[in-house]
Design a protein around this motif. Structure first.
Motif, PDB file in Angstrom:
ATOM      1  N   LEU A 137     -19.117 -10.343  30.702  1.00 38.93           N
ATOM      2  CA  LEU A 137     -18.389 -10.153  29.453  1.00 38.93           C
ATOM      3  C   LEU A 137     -18.978  -9.020  28.629  1.00 38.93           C
ATOM      4  CD1 LEU A 137     -17.698 -13.847  28.345  1.00 38.93           C
ATOM      5  CD2 LEU A 137     -16.139 -12.264  29.505  1.00 38.93           C
ATOM      6  N   ASP A 138     -20.283  -8.876  28.667  1.00 34.91           N
ATOM      7  CA  ASP A 138     -20.914  -7.771  27.942  1.00 34.91           C
ATOM      8  C   ASP A 138     -20.472  -6.421  28.516  1.00 34.91           C
ATOM      9  OD1 ASP A 138     -22.266  -9.365  26.143  1.00 34.91           O
ATOM     10  OD2 ASP A 138     -24.129  -9.413  27.304  1.00 34.91           O
ATOM     11  N   ARG A 139     -20.349  -6.342  29.848  1.00 30.21           N
ATOM     12  CA  ARG A 139     -19.892  -5.092  30.470  1.00 30.21           C
ATOM     13  C   ARG A 139     -18.446  -4.787  30.070  1.00 30.21           C
ATOM     14  NH1 ARG A 139     -22.622  -7.124  35.111  1.00 30.21           N
ATOM     15  NH2 ARG A 139     -20.665  -7.586  36.201  1.00 30.21           N
ATOM     16  N   ILE A 140     -17.615  -5.827  30.060  1.00 26.04           N
ATOM     17  CA  ILE A 140     -16.213  -5.627  29.696  1.00 26.04           C
ATOM     18  C   ILE A 140     -16.099  -5.237  28.219  1.00 26.04           C
ATOM     19  CG2 ILE A 140     -13.970  -6.780  29.458  1.00 26.04           C
ATOM     20  CD1 ILE A 140     -14.709  -8.401  31.944  1.00 26.04           C
ATOM     21  N   LYS A 141     -16.936  -5.832  27.373  1.00 24.05           N
ATOM     22  CA  LYS A 141     -16.942  -5.454  25.954  1.00 24.05           C
ATOM     23  C   LYS A 141     -17.300  -3.980  25.786  1.00 24.05           C
ATOM     24  CE  LYS A 141     -19.252  -6.339  21.551  1.00 24.05           C
ATOM     25  NZ  LYS A 141     -20.328  -7.087  20.848  1.00 24.05           N
ATOM     26  N   ALA A 142     -18.267  -3.507  26.561  1.00 21.04           N
ATOM     27  CA  ALA A 142     -18.675  -2.100  26.471  1.00 21.04           C
ATOM     28  C   ALA A 142     -17.533  -1.185  26.903  1.00 21.04           C
ATOM     29  CB  ALA A 142     -19.906  -1.864  27.341  1.00 21.04           C
ATOM     30  N   ILE A 143     -16.810  -1.582  27.937  1.00 22.24           N
ATOM     31  CA  ILE A 143     -15.655  -0.786  28.385  1.00 22.24           C
ATOM     32  C   ILE A 143     -14.573  -0.804  27.316  1.00 22.24           C
ATOM     33  CG2 ILE A 143     -13.806  -0.614  30.097  1.00 22.24           C
ATOM     34  CD1 ILE A 143     -15.761  -1.864  32.119  1.00 22.24           C
ATOM     35  N   ARG A 144     -14.328  -1.966  26.730  1.00 21.82           N
ATOM     36  CA  ARG A 144     -13.279  -2.088  25.706  1.00 21.82           C
ATOM     37  C   ARG A 144     -13.583  -1.200  24.497  1.00 21.82           C
ATOM     38  NH1 ARG A 144      -8.872  -4.886  24.403  1.00 21.82           N
ATOM     39  NH2 ARG A 144      -8.492  -5.362  22.206  1.00 21.82           N
ATOM     40  N   ALA A 145     -14.848  -1.049  24.188  1.00 23.38           N
ATOM     41  CA  ALA A 145     -15.219  -0.197  23.056  1.00 23.38           C
ATOM     42  C   ALA A 145     -14.801   1.255  23.301  1.00 23.38           C
ATOM     43  CB  ALA A 145     -16.723  -0.268  22.819  1.00 23.38           C
ATOM     44  N   ARG A 146     -14.701   1.629  24.586  1.00 25.72           N
ATOM     45  CA  ARG A 146     -14.317   3.001  24.933  1.00 25.72           C
ATOM     46  C   ARG A 146     -12.838   3.119  25.292  1.00 25.72           C
ATOM     47  NH1 ARG A 146     -19.102   2.177  27.877  1.00 25.72           N
ATOM     48  NH2 ARG A 146     -17.969   2.034  29.852  1.00 25.72           N
ATOM     49  N   LYS A 147     -12.299   2.106  25.955  1.00 26.14           N
ATOM     50  CA  LYS A 147     -10.958   2.220  26.526  1.00 26.14           C
ATOM     51  C   LYS A 147      -9.912   1.327  25.853  1.00 26.14           C
ATOM     52  CE  LYS A 147     -12.278   4.910  29.977  1.00 26.14           C
ATOM     53  NZ  LYS A 147     -11.802   6.276  30.178  1.00 26.14           N
ATOM     54  N   GLU A 176     -17.160 -17.380  24.015  1.00 25.39           N
ATOM     55  CA  GLU A 176     -17.847 -16.102  24.273  1.00 25.39           C
ATOM     56  C   GLU A 176     -16.881 -14.928  24.225  1.00 25.39           C
ATOM     57  OE1 GLU A 176     -21.038 -15.644  24.436  1.00 25.39           O
ATOM     58  OE2 GLU A 176     -21.595 -17.758  24.374  1.00 25.39           O
ATOM     59  N   CYS A 177     -15.648 -15.131  24.689  1.00 26.62           N
ATOM     60  CA  CYS A 177     -14.655 -14.051  24.595  1.00 26.62           C
ATOM     61  C   CYS A 177     -14.305 -13.762  23.140  1.00 26.62           C
ATOM     62  CB  CYS A 177     -13.402 -14.421  25.383  1.00 26.62           C
ATOM     63  SG  CYS A 177     -13.589 -14.294  27.171  1.00 26.62           S
ATOM     64  N   ARG A 178     -14.163 -14.815  22.336  1.00 32.27           N
ATOM     65  CA  ARG A 178     -13.860 -14.619  20.910  1.00 32.27           C
ATOM     66  C   ARG A 178     -14.992 -13.854  20.227  1.00 32.27           C
ATOM     67  NH1 ARG A 178     -16.263 -15.360  16.204  1.00 32.27           N
ATOM     68  NH2 ARG A 178     -17.040 -17.369  16.927  1.00 32.27           N
ATOM     69  N   LYS A 179     -16.225 -14.206  20.521  1.00 31.95           N
ATOM     70  CA  LYS A 179     -17.362 -13.540  19.901  1.00 31.95           C
ATOM     71  C   LYS A 179     -17.389 -12.045  20.215  1.00 31.95           C
ATOM     72  CE  LYS A 179     -20.450 -17.570  19.923  1.00 31.95           C
ATOM     73  NZ  LYS A 179     -21.623 -18.193  20.598  1.00 31.95           N
ATOM     74  N   ARG A 180     -16.883 -11.683  21.403  1.00 32.45           N
ATOM     75  CA  ARG A 180     -16.917 -10.281  21.838  1.00 32.45           C
ATOM     76  C   ARG A 180     -15.602  -9.552  21.562  1.00 32.45           C
ATOM     77  NH1 ARG A 180     -20.163 -13.340  24.768  1.00 32.45           N
ATOM     78  NH2 ARG A 180     -22.107 -12.493  25.649  1.00 32.45           N
TER      79      ARG A 180
END
Length: 289
Positions: A137-147, A176-180
């Motif tokens: 989830l942390d990796r996906i959050k980092a991608i979402r911040a860019r894409k 955890e998804c809500r938090k991110r």
């Protein structure tokens, strides 16, 4: 826009996955069902048709089932970057008669997800296992911040008892998804509105009313993980109440506008191999006033 809470809850909720178990229908039957559903009175509850990218070409012979007024909308499961050509071929063949509105993928490595987003326009949902999901989830959050166009797909069951996550695991994933700030969609096992034991899988199946009420309330009210778990475990339909423009559970209430916002931003839809079963069972619940 549907204004009362029950309509807001059900609007576009069900992605039709008739090709997949346990229904596992032939493509001709499944796509004919979808064409009929999107022209029926309950079409507002229907999301896209779910299909693997590898089978997109098979849709060409069914193009006549659709029109510009009732187009084919797809959520496509992409298993590798090599399947991008199939997406382009579908768009070229269908034109205004069809569109790809979402992508789903079992890939979770950052490089593959980035490449998929670079080569496509629809939102992408990466399937994340419920066991110890934080690192992914942390990796996906980092991608979402860019894409931006990426979210999480969660499997809530299957054809055997071992495919159903524990309520504690599902609660943790939702929290955890809500938090991110990661949008979610769900798949598998959500055939019935309220959690119940089902002999065909010899376990208790999660209810889609439980799951989406939990997701809506964690987004709107910031309920904690323990409360989410209690909500997912609730097997009493009378504990849920749709009254006019509100949805209530255990003293907690959300409005139809909060439902609309949570559905748009966080709890999108779920894939079901049946459209008739969930909507008919929902209409028969004694939870409306």
């Amino acid at each position: 826009m549907q204004k009362n809470a029950a309509s807001a809850f059900m609007r576009g909720l069900i992605d039709y996955a008739g090709l997949f178990p346990p229904a596992e229908l032939p493509l001709k039957e499944a796509i004919s069902n979808y064409a009929r559903y999107i022209k029926g009175d309950s079409r507002w509850m229907m999301g896209p048709f779910v299909i693997p990218a590898a089978r997109l070409q098979e849709l060409n012979e069914h193009r006549s089932l659709f029109s510009s007024d009732a187009p084919l909308r797809l959520s496509v499961i992409v298993k590798s970057l090599n399947e991008m050509e199939q997406l382009s071929a579908f768009s070229a063949a269908f034109g205004e008669l069809g569109s790809i509105t979402a992508l789903e993928t079992p890939l979770t490595d950052e490089k593959s997800l980035e490449q998929l987003l670079e080569r496509t326009k629809p939102p992408l949902y990466a399937e994340v296992p419920v066991q110890q999901p934080e690192a992914i989830l942390d990796r996906i959050k980092a991608i979402r911040a860019r894409k931006e166009r990426i979210g999480v797909k969660v499997r809530m069951g299957g054809v055997s008892a071992d495919r159903f996550p524990e309520a504690s695991e599902a609660a943790r994933m939702i929290d955890e998804c809500r938090k991110r700030g990661l949008p979610m969609k769900f798949t598998a096992g959500l055939h019935h509105p309220i959690r119940e034991y089902r002999p065909e899988v010899q376990t208790k199946m999660h209810g889609f009313v439980n799951v989406f009420t939990a997701a809506i309330m964690v987004y709107s009210l910031r309920i904690d993980e323990r409360t989410i778990e209690q909500l997912l475990l609730d097997e009493q339909p009378e504990h849920f109440s749709f009254a006019g423009q509100s949805l209530a559970w255990n003293g907690l209430t959300v409005t139809s506008e909060q439902i609309n916002q949570a559905r748009r931003q966080f709890a999108g839809s779920y894939g079901s191999c049946s459209f008739d079963e969930p909507r008919e069972e929902f209409s028969l619940l004694a939870i409306f006033s």
